[in-house]
Design an enzyme around this catalytic site. Structure first.
Site, PDB file in Angstrom:
ATOM      1  N   GLU A 153      -8.384 -13.366  -0.719  1.00  0.00           N
ATOM      2  CA  GLU A 153      -9.660 -13.579  -0.035  1.00  0.00           C
ATOM      3  C   GLU A 153     -10.372 -14.755  -0.710  1.00  0.00           C
ATOM      4  O   GLU A 153     -11.169 -14.585  -1.613  1.00  0.00           O
ATOM      5  CB  GLU A 153     -10.507 -12.306  -0.099  1.00  0.00           C
ATOM      6  CG  GLU A 153     -11.802 -12.392   0.678  1.00  0.00           C
ATOM      7  CD  GLU A 153     -12.743 -11.239   0.390  1.00  0.00           C
ATOM      8  OE1 GLU A 153     -13.850 -11.252   0.930  1.00  0.00           O
ATOM      9  OE2 GLU A 153     -12.368 -10.335  -0.388  1.00  0.00           O
ATOM     10  N   HIS A 227     -15.887 -15.375   5.268  1.00  0.00           N
ATOM     11  CA  HIS A 227     -16.762 -16.160   4.390  1.00  0.00           C
ATOM     12  C   HIS A 227     -16.929 -17.560   4.969  1.00  0.00           C
ATOM     13  O   HIS A 227     -16.572 -18.558   4.347  1.00  0.00           O
ATOM     14  CB  HIS A 227     -16.192 -16.209   2.978  1.00  0.00           C
ATOM     15  CG  HIS A 227     -16.325 -14.914   2.237  1.00  0.00           C
ATOM     16  ND1 HIS A 227     -17.464 -14.565   1.529  1.00  0.00           N
ATOM     17  CD2 HIS A 227     -15.470 -13.868   2.107  1.00  0.00           C
ATOM     18  CE1 HIS A 227     -17.303 -13.365   0.998  1.00  0.00           C
ATOM     19  NE2 HIS A 227     -16.095 -12.913   1.328  1.00  0.00           N
ATOM     20  N   HIS A 248     -14.243  -8.574   7.059  1.00  0.00           N
ATOM     21  CA  HIS A 248     -15.545  -7.882   7.088  1.00  0.00           C
ATOM     22  C   HIS A 248     -16.530  -8.538   8.064  1.00  0.00           C
ATOM     23  O   HIS A 248     -17.441  -9.258   7.688  1.00  0.00           O
ATOM     24  CB  HIS A 248     -16.148  -7.671   5.702  1.00  0.00           C
ATOM     25  CG  HIS A 248     -16.196  -8.848   4.768  1.00  0.00           C
ATOM     26  ND1 HIS A 248     -16.697 -10.082   5.115  1.00  0.00           N
ATOM     27  CD2 HIS A 248     -15.827  -8.951   3.459  1.00  0.00           C
ATOM     28  CE1 HIS A 248     -16.644 -10.891   4.083  1.00  0.00           C
ATOM     29  NE2 HIS A 248     -16.120 -10.238   3.078  1.00  0.00           N
ATOM     30  N   ALA A 252     -21.114 -12.197   5.442  1.00  0.00           N
ATOM     31  CA  ALA A 252     -20.725 -13.533   4.975  1.00  0.00           C
ATOM     32  C   ALA A 252     -20.216 -14.416   6.117  1.00  0.00           C
ATOM     33  O   ALA A 252     -19.188 -15.078   6.008  1.00  0.00           O
ATOM     34  CB  ALA A 252     -19.678 -13.441   3.867  1.00  0.00           C
ATOM     35  N   ARG A 259     -27.332 -18.171  21.919  1.00  0.00           N
ATOM     36  CA  ARG A 259     -26.768 -19.441  22.374  1.00  0.00           C
ATOM     37  C   ARG A 259     -25.532 -19.837  21.584  1.00  0.00           C
ATOM     38  O   ARG A 259     -24.883 -20.832  21.913  1.00  0.00           O
ATOM     39  CB  ARG A 259     -27.827 -20.550  22.295  1.00  0.00           C
ATOM     40  CG  ARG A 259     -28.862 -20.480  23.420  1.00  0.00           C
ATOM     41  CD  ARG A 259     -29.694 -21.744  23.507  1.00  0.00           C
ATOM     42  NE  ARG A 259     -30.520 -21.939  22.319  1.00  0.00           N
ATOM     43  CZ  ARG A 259     -31.769 -21.461  22.189  1.00  0.00           C
ATOM     44  NH1 ARG A 259     -32.306 -20.749  23.168  1.00  0.00           N
ATOM     45  NH2 ARG A 259     -32.457 -21.690  21.095  1.00  0.00           N
ATOM     46  N   ASP A 283     -19.733   1.618   4.790  1.00  0.00           N
ATOM     47  CA  ASP A 283     -20.195   2.374   3.619  1.00  0.00           C
ATOM     48  C   ASP A 283     -21.664   2.753   3.702  1.00  0.00           C
ATOM     49  O   ASP A 283     -22.203   3.395   2.798  1.00  0.00           O
ATOM     50  CB  ASP A 283     -19.920   1.586   2.334  1.00  0.00           C
ATOM     51  CG  ASP A 283     -20.623   0.233   2.294  1.00  0.00           C
ATOM     52  OD1 ASP A 283     -21.272  -0.132   3.294  1.00  0.00           O
ATOM     53  OD2 ASP A 283     -20.509  -0.467   1.272  1.00  0.00           O
ATOM     54  N   ILE A 285     -24.051   0.581   3.653  1.00  0.00           N
ATOM     55  CA  ILE A 285     -24.789  -0.443   2.909  1.00  0.00           C
ATOM     56  C   ILE A 285     -24.554  -1.830   3.505  1.00  0.00           C
ATOM     57  O   ILE A 285     -25.503  -2.566   3.780  1.00  0.00           O
ATOM     58  CB  ILE A 285     -24.384  -0.432   1.417  1.00  0.00           C
ATOM     59  CG1 ILE A 285     -24.798   0.900   0.788  1.00  0.00           C
ATOM     60  CG2 ILE A 285     -24.998  -1.613   0.670  1.00  0.00           C
ATOM     61  CD1 ILE A 285     -24.154   1.193  -0.528  1.00  0.00           C
ATOM     62  N   ASP A 308     -13.608  -2.755   0.945  1.00  0.00           N
ATOM     63  CA  ASP A 308     -14.035  -3.839   0.053  1.00  0.00           C
ATOM     64  C   ASP A 308     -14.360  -3.244  -1.318  1.00  0.00           C
ATOM     65  O   ASP A 308     -15.285  -3.683  -2.012  1.00  0.00           O
ATOM     66  CB  ASP A 308     -15.230  -4.601   0.623  1.00  0.00           C
ATOM     67  CG  ASP A 308     -15.420  -5.969  -0.024  1.00  0.00           C
ATOM     68  OD1 ASP A 308     -14.468  -6.474  -0.662  1.00  0.00           O
ATOM     69  OD2 ASP A 308     -16.524  -6.543   0.092  1.00  0.00           O
ATOM     70  N   GLY A 345     -19.543  -6.079  -3.217  1.00  0.00           N
ATOM     71  CA  GLY A 345     -18.463  -5.192  -2.809  1.00  0.00           C
ATOM     72  C   GLY A 345     -18.988  -3.777  -2.674  1.00  0.00           C
ATOM     73  O   GLY A 345     -20.194  -3.544  -2.597  1.00  0.00           O
TER      74      GLY A 345
END
Length: 434
Positions: A153, A227, A248, A252, A259, A283, A285, A308, A345
């Site tokens: 990652e 990311h 995920h 990120a 638009r 989770d 969060i 994660d 994480g």
């Protein structure tokens, strides 16, 4: 005259699991499942019993509980004090820590996973990746959870969407795939055959990455978008080049805008366009429950639950050393960079994420289980061997107890874990297990 003594029947290594509700497709089916600890496979029960007259060594009554395939976590950075990115002075200690992790992890219901390495300097990849490739070749259930290959990652990600990743180690790829070979190690990216890397997450808009996608996929590596500042158009182009996964979702990356739908937009149905798989961290969060439900509703066939998880899973609350010199603070499932609100994480287990999703979505049990079994297996090209209870698949199994509280909280609890046809964890017996 002495009595004739019947010789003991030879053991076959066959177990018949009966009285359970099997997760098959979108249904819970009441039928028996026959497995072999010799082959580590699920057997064709009619063939074994009626044609070969095999008598099982053991018949296990599941008493109405759920029988599901073993869980697969495709974004898992460590747990129980072990971090895949932490390189000790002696790699023998790394091997010992990895073996210990696998024995603990299997108890949580994760029978297979992608050991995940966040953005690091090249030396970390060169040292660790040789130990993180697919590990199930020996088919030894006593080893616990099984690596399906590493997930790298980063470090080819956007500096503005780095999350907890260190800016100092991020890279571009102006020379194309050769820069990936220099970073991860050419030996870890063989042009033919299976290497230790199964998936790479990168930002397609980063210099040179767009030109790496087709070569990575040609080498059998799943390419994930993550990311990233990618627009909808850039994400669509990456998928056309061969990207098949989003890392995920929502975290990120650019948010959904009316638009510019961004990466989320590629989940929508469009004539002639492939829709990718995508990971979701449930989770409680990383994402709001409603956001998780929106993601699932957009493309349920591509929905994959991930943790994660970091090394703090299974450890008490407190402060811990993190990666690249960071310090982390753990409070229950919440993990943040010390002195900030930046999420670092998760400390949640996959069964906790599964229970959260079941509670929030009110999806059926087979739909919930699919997100951590059949769908990740399909994404990895392993649908015939992992994530299924079909004959000839690996006998990685979970016995689950489903509960619903008066307040509507739904919970799945791991009661037993079977790996390659052998019972390796039983929650009812504290002394049993790896």
């Amino acid at each position: 005259m002495p009595m004739a003594v019947s010789p003991e029947r030879p053991r076959t290594g066959v177990t018949r699991l009966t009285g359970g509700r099997l997760v098959k497709g979108n249904q819970l089916v009441e039928e028996d499942l026959w497995i072999s600890s010799v082959t580590g496979k699920i057997l064709r029960s009619q063939h074994v019993f009626y044609e070969h007259h095999v008598v099982p060594d053991e018949v296990v009554d599941l008493k109405g509980r759920i029988l599901a395939p073993g869980f697969i976590d495709v974004q898992f950075n460590g747990a129980f004090g072990f971090d895949f990115s932490a390189v000790p002075q002696a790699m023998t200690e790394y091997q010992k820590g990895l073996k210990r992790l696998n024995r603990y992890l299997v108890r949580t219901g994760v029978t297979s996973y992608l050991p995940t390495l966040p953005s690091q300097r090249a030396g970390v990849y060169h040292k660790t990746l040789p130990y993180l490739g697919p590990s199930g070749g020996a088919r030894n259930p006593l080893e616990g959870s099984e690596s399906l290959g590493a997930h790298c990652e980063g470090p080819f990600i956007s500096p503005s969407k780095q999350g907890i990743h260190s800016l100092e180690v991020l890279q571009e790829a102006p020379n194309g795939f050769s820069d990936m070979e220099a970073c991860y190690g050419a030996d870890n990216l063989p042009s033919e055959g299976q290497g230790p890397i199964s998936m790479i997450t990168a930002a397609p808009e980063v210099n040179g990455i767009k030109n790496c996608i087709s070569e990575a996929t040609r080498r059998g590596i799943r390419f994930a978008i993550g990311h990233t500042e990618a627009t909808y158009e850039q994400a669509s182009e990456a998928i056309e080049q061969g990207a098949t996964m989003i890392t995920h979702l929502f975290n990120a990356m650019r948010p959904l805008h009316h638009r510019d739908p961004g990466i989320f937009g590629v989940l929508g149905k469009a004539e002639g366009k492939e829709r990718p798989y995508y990971g979701v961290i449930s989770d409680g969060i990383h994402l709001h429950p409603t956001t998780v439900k929106i993601a699932w509703a957009a493309h349920p066939d591509g929905f994959i639950l991930v943790t994660d998880a970091m090394k703090t899973v299974g450890l008490p609350d407190g402060a811990y050393d993190g990666m690249n010199g960071d310090r982390w603070v753990k409070k229950g499932p919440l993990l943040t960079r010390e002195g900030s609100d930046t999420i670092a994480g998760s400390s949640a287990t996959l069964i906790e994420c599964v229970s959260n999703f079941w509670t929030w979505s009110h999806a059926t049990i087979p739909e919930v289980i699919r997100a951590v079994t059949a769908t990740p297996a399909e994404m990895l090209g392993l649908k015939d061997t992992k994530g299924t209870l079909d004959p000839d698949a690996d006998a990685d199994l979970l016995v689950l107890d489903a509960q619903e509280d008066a307040d509507g909280r739904r919970t799945l609890k791991v009661e037993q874990v079977w790996k390659f046809g052998m019972l390796v964890h039983d929650a009812s017996d504290d002394k049993f297990g790896l």
